[in-house]
Scaffold this motif. Structure first.
Motif, PDB file in Angstrom:
ATOM      1  N   MET A 622      80.478  56.333  29.699  1.00  0.00           N
ATOM      2  CA  MET A 622      79.724  56.094  29.223  1.00  0.00           C
ATOM      3  C   MET A 622      79.444  56.328  27.764  1.00  0.00           C
ATOM      4  SD  MET A 622      76.923  56.143  32.791  1.00  0.00           S
ATOM      5  CE  MET A 622      76.090  55.521  32.132  1.00  0.00           C
ATOM      6  N   GLY A 623      79.803  57.356  27.176  1.00  0.00           N
ATOM      7  CA  GLY A 623      79.810  58.099  25.630  1.00  0.00           C
ATOM      8  C   GLY A 623      79.971  59.294  25.869  1.00  0.00           C
ATOM      9  N   ILE A 624      79.863  59.871  24.421  1.00  0.00           N
ATOM     10  CA  ILE A 624      80.866  61.087  23.928  1.00  0.00           C
ATOM     11  C   ILE A 624      79.328  61.881  23.602  1.00  0.00           C
ATOM     12  CG2 ILE A 624      82.621  62.596  22.994  1.00  0.00           C
ATOM     13  CD1 ILE A 624      83.821  59.307  23.298  1.00  0.00           C
ATOM     14  N   ILE A 625      78.954  63.422  23.695  1.00  0.00           N
ATOM     15  CA  ILE A 625      78.391  64.115  22.934  1.00  0.00           C
ATOM     16  C   ILE A 625      79.122  65.063  22.679  1.00  0.00           C
ATOM     17  CG2 ILE A 625      76.703  65.819  23.489  1.00  0.00           C
ATOM     18  CD1 ILE A 625      75.586  64.323  25.712  1.00  0.00           C
ATOM     19  N   SER A 626      79.040  65.528  20.915  1.00  0.00           N
ATOM     20  CA  SER A 626      79.917  66.789  20.387  1.00  0.00           C
ATOM     21  C   SER A 626      78.670  67.582  19.974  1.00  0.00           C
ATOM     22  CB  SER A 626      80.495  65.118  18.853  1.00  0.00           C
ATOM     23  OG  SER A 626      81.023  64.863  19.066  1.00  0.00           O
TER      24      SER A 626
END
Length: 807
Positions: A622-626
């Protein structure tokens, strides 16, 4: 998720009690409490264990005794727990442990143990003489005298005055210490100095008069008076030492002096006792400098604090101030108790606790420590710890406890001296009796040589060579914000040639920030909400970062349930009957849902040294958090300093991806790194370094990375000032979050090892030379005394150099 596994509470709990196990299975059951349906449980502290095999020896010895059902020794806490029948005798337990060569101290159940300060001890044999004398007194149940700290612990039924009187019979002065009060000041002993001066003048007058025509008997009278003045104390001490079956230096010197007088060598006898008294006085003055390094810590925290009573400020003893009370600290005052600021802002000089020279800014909500200095603004502080539980109180307790623990070298030297002294004592009597019996010279000649041999039998310089160096080094370290928990760990630190660092919170600040959010199948707000729901129950620094970021954005969490930590990979939870995941690349690789675009995006982020947290389900990403963490400003300087002091291998251990590890390693200039590690992988990395022949230290935060800290030869924790657990569990504690203290610690430890070796070889060389010079008749009695007391003073002064070692 990166490094998440190293923060696992389950891993930590299962390994805390296994620390320092020396590959022994004893520790596998150290968490199991000894239980008995009808037995009596008694706890003790054991002193003198230098490896877990000692613990096995004690256990096996105690289990053979009648009335003992079970015994368990935990090596890393030095505690013994015994279960016995109602007929169990504490004396039998203590006697058995002492027979095995260890010291034992009852814990908790004996409330009559008092602590005394002892004045006048100048080597370990003095402590032994006091112990032996008090042990023959019926009303004394337990006694332990520690030469290094100058303290005596006694459990007794008679009065304090009687204990003081009994100690005075052995030639020493005792005073009761209450509530951690300062020991008696021995720096200005005018009476002792005056008597030494007087007897020295009498000897000088007798010696000069013998060359200026005064009758011989007049010189003899002057010498005799000098012997009485300087010799009264050692002869009195010798009497009680012999009575308690001790063979200490007072016995040896007294026999030598009396023997010299009996064979007509009055000048020699007077010189022996005078040089001995002078040497003892100088030794005491020198040793007090080392003990003062800890005594001075006691002066740091004020004995009184200002509290508000209606509209006025009233001073109150710190012992009477409970937790939760509001105290007022004026600008320039020392902070009396640990607490939390509720009003005011200031800069605080925390050097007494952390060794940091630069004041730290403090504001509402920040913690302050007793003994630190409020430099500017007025403060109102809510007390969080009682006076006996403050950080400075714990430091003093831990340092004194560390000084009481014998290092392996010291234990060996003490054992050697205990064998050497009686052998030389017997040899001296053989020299006195046999040669003249068989016609080899006169009685007077051989008696004189035997007396000289008696003086040489005194191992004072040798037994004092190690403890003074260790006390000096530990005191220096404490003053600079480093707690070394004993001579064993001081010696280990000096041998370290490889150091492994946990990345997060050690080489980096441990305060990561969300740097980028990449939404793929949902809105950014929805992605953050799901991430918040998943990470809310985690204590990992990266999880906390995401939670804080979401709250700052005003995003609310969803209703989640069935939260689960996936060790080394991430977390999962059920939201609206679907399972959602937040984790690292490994976690989603196992699900086989990566697309080429997503994988290349993840690789690109990781190549920039950032940590990636992937959010998704078993069907989609669903998504990527850096998240990125900044390098500590002190890390590079500290690692450079470690290389300069001779540490060959600097290694970084991290659960982060290869790209992040490579970037951080290039910035810090470590020799090598191990990336994408689970907790057991970090242990394997430590073992790999050890298998390569390195003595390895592991640096972490004292709570996390417990498996690796336990496996390393030396565990070093950072930030002990704010973490009680770190102070209690690590071998060495850096009180500040400052790696720059590490090079000083290694340098100090190596200098200490070097000085210990110098002192041992010097002491042995002096004894060897003296022994050789006795038989040709070249060594006079006064020269023998000078060689002993002089050598003792020299090794003390050499050890005192450790107090001056600077960063």
């Amino acid at each position: 998720m990166a490094d998440r596994s190293s923060r696992s509470n389950d891993e930590l709990k299962s390994t805390e009690d296994n620390k320092r196990c020396c590959s022994r299975e004893m520790e596998e059951s150290s968490n199991n409490q000894i239980t008995s349906a009808n037995g009596e449980k008694v706890d003790y502290r054991i002193y003198g264990m230098d490896c877990p095999s000692c613990a096995i020896t004690i256990e096996n010895g105690l289990k053979r005794l009648d009335n003992i059902q079970d015994a368990k020794v935990t090596y890393n806490t030095s505690k013994l727990q015994v279960i016995g029948t109602n007929a169990l005798s504490p004396d039998s337990v203590e006697n058995e442990v002492k027979k095995l060569g260890f010291k034992i101290e009852p814990l908790k159940q004996n409330k009559n143990i008092r602590t005394y300060s002892i004045e006048g001890m100048d080597c370990g044999s003095c402590a032994k003489s006091i112990e032996n004398h008090l042990n023959i007194i019926r009303t004394v149940r337990y006694v332990s005298v520690n030469f290094s700290t100058g303290k005596m612990k006694v459990e007794h039924e008679n009065s304090v005055d009687e204990i003081v009187s009994e100690v005075s019979k052995t030639g020493f002065k005792a005073s009761l210490l209450e509530n951690g009060s300062k020991p008696i000041d021995t720096s200005e002993n005018k009476e002792g100095y005056g008597l030494i001066t007087l007897s020295g003048i009498l000897i000088a007058l007798g010696f000069i008069g013998s060359y200026n025509g005064i009758p011989l008997f007049m010189s003899t009278i002057l010498y005799a008076i000098a012997i009485v003045i300087s010799g009264y104390k050692p002869v009195k001490s010798a009497f009680y030492a012999v009575k308690s079956r001790s063979l200490d230096m007072n016995v040896l010197m007294s026999v030598a002096a009396i023997g010299a007088a009996l064979i007509g060598e009055w000048f020699e006898g007077a010189t022996v006792v005078w040089l001995f008294a002078l040497g003892t006085f100088l030794q005491n003055r020198s040793i007090e400098q080392t003990r003062r390094s800890i005594h001075n810590l006691m002066d740091l925290a004020p004995s009184e604090a200002w509290i508000k009573v209606e509209s006025e400020l009233v001073k109150k003893p710190v012992e009477d101030i409970p937790v939760g009370k509001i105290i007022v600290i004026k600008p320039g005052d020392r902070i009396p108790l640990d607490g939390e600021i509720i009003q005011g802002e200031t800069s605080v000089n925390q050097a007494p606790i952390t060794g940091e020279s630069i004041p730290v800014d403090k504001m509402i909500g920040d913690a302050v420590y007793a003994g630190t200095i409020n430099e500017s603004g007025s403060l109102e502080v809510r007390v969080t710890k009682l006076v006996e539980e403050t950080t400075i109180a714990k430091i003093i307790h831990l340092v004194e406890e560390a000084q009481e623990q014998k290092a392996p070298t010291q234990a060996f030297i003490d054992k050697f001296a205990s064998i050497y002294t009686p052998i030389v004592f017997i040899l001296a009597f053989v020299v006195i009796i046999l040669p003249p019996l068989f016609g080899f010279g006169t009685w007077g000649e051989w008696v004189y040589k035997g007396l000289a041999l008696l003086v040489v039998a005194c191992p004072c310089a040798l037994v004092i060579s190690t403890p003074v160096a260790i006390v000096s080094a530990i005191g220096n370290a404490a003053k600079n914000g480093v707690l070394i928990k004993g001579g064993t760990f001081l010696e280990k630190a000096g041998a370290i040639n490889a150091i492994a660092f946990d990345k997060t919170g050690t080489l980096t600040e441990g305060k990561p920030k969300v740097s980028e959010i990449e939404s793929l199948t949902v809105s950014e707000e929805e992605l953050i909400s799901i991430a918040l729901t998943l990470e809310n129950y985690s204590t990992h620094p990266i999880a906390k970062t995401i939670v804080a970021y979401a709250k700052d954005k005003g995003v609310k969490a969803k209703n989640g349930e069935l939260f689960k930590s996936i060790v080394g990979k991430g977390v999962q939870a059920t939201i609206n009957e679907d399972i959602y995941y937040a984790g690292n690349l490994k976690l989603f690789d196992e699900m086989n849902i990566f697309t080429g675009d997503v994988r290349s995006k993840v690789n690109e982020i990781q190549s920039l040294g950032k940590t990636v947290v992937i959010i998704g389900t078993q069907q989609e990403i669903m998504g990527i958090i850096s998240v990125s963490d900044s390098l500590r400003s002190t890390a590079v300087r500290a690692l450079t300093g470690l290389k300069q002091v001779g540490v060959k291998q600097l290694v970084m251990l991290t659960g982060d991806n290869e790209g992040t590890a490579k970037l951080i390693s290039s910035e810090t200039n470590v020799n090598r790194y191990f990336a994408e590690l689970l907790p057991e992988d970090k242990v394997d990395a430590i073992k790999q370094l050890q298998s390569e022949g390195h003595k390895v230290a592991m640096v972490g935060d004292g709570i996390n990375d417990a498996p690796a800290l336990a496996t390393a030869d030396l565990g070093i924790a950072m930030g002990g000032a704010g973490t009680d657990t770190a102070m209690e569990t690590a071998d060495i504690v850096l009180m500040a979050d400052n790696l720059e203290k590490l090079p000083h610690t290694i340098k100090l430890s190596r200098r200490a090892l070097s000085i210990i070796k110098q002192n041992i070889w010097f002491s042995l060389s002096v004894k060897f030379i003296a022994l050789i010079l006795i038989f040709p008749g070249w060594l006079t009695l006064w020269m023998a005394v000078l060689s002993d007391t002089g050598a003792a003073i020299i090794v003390i002064l050499n050890a005192l150099r450790l107090l001056k070692v600077k960063e």
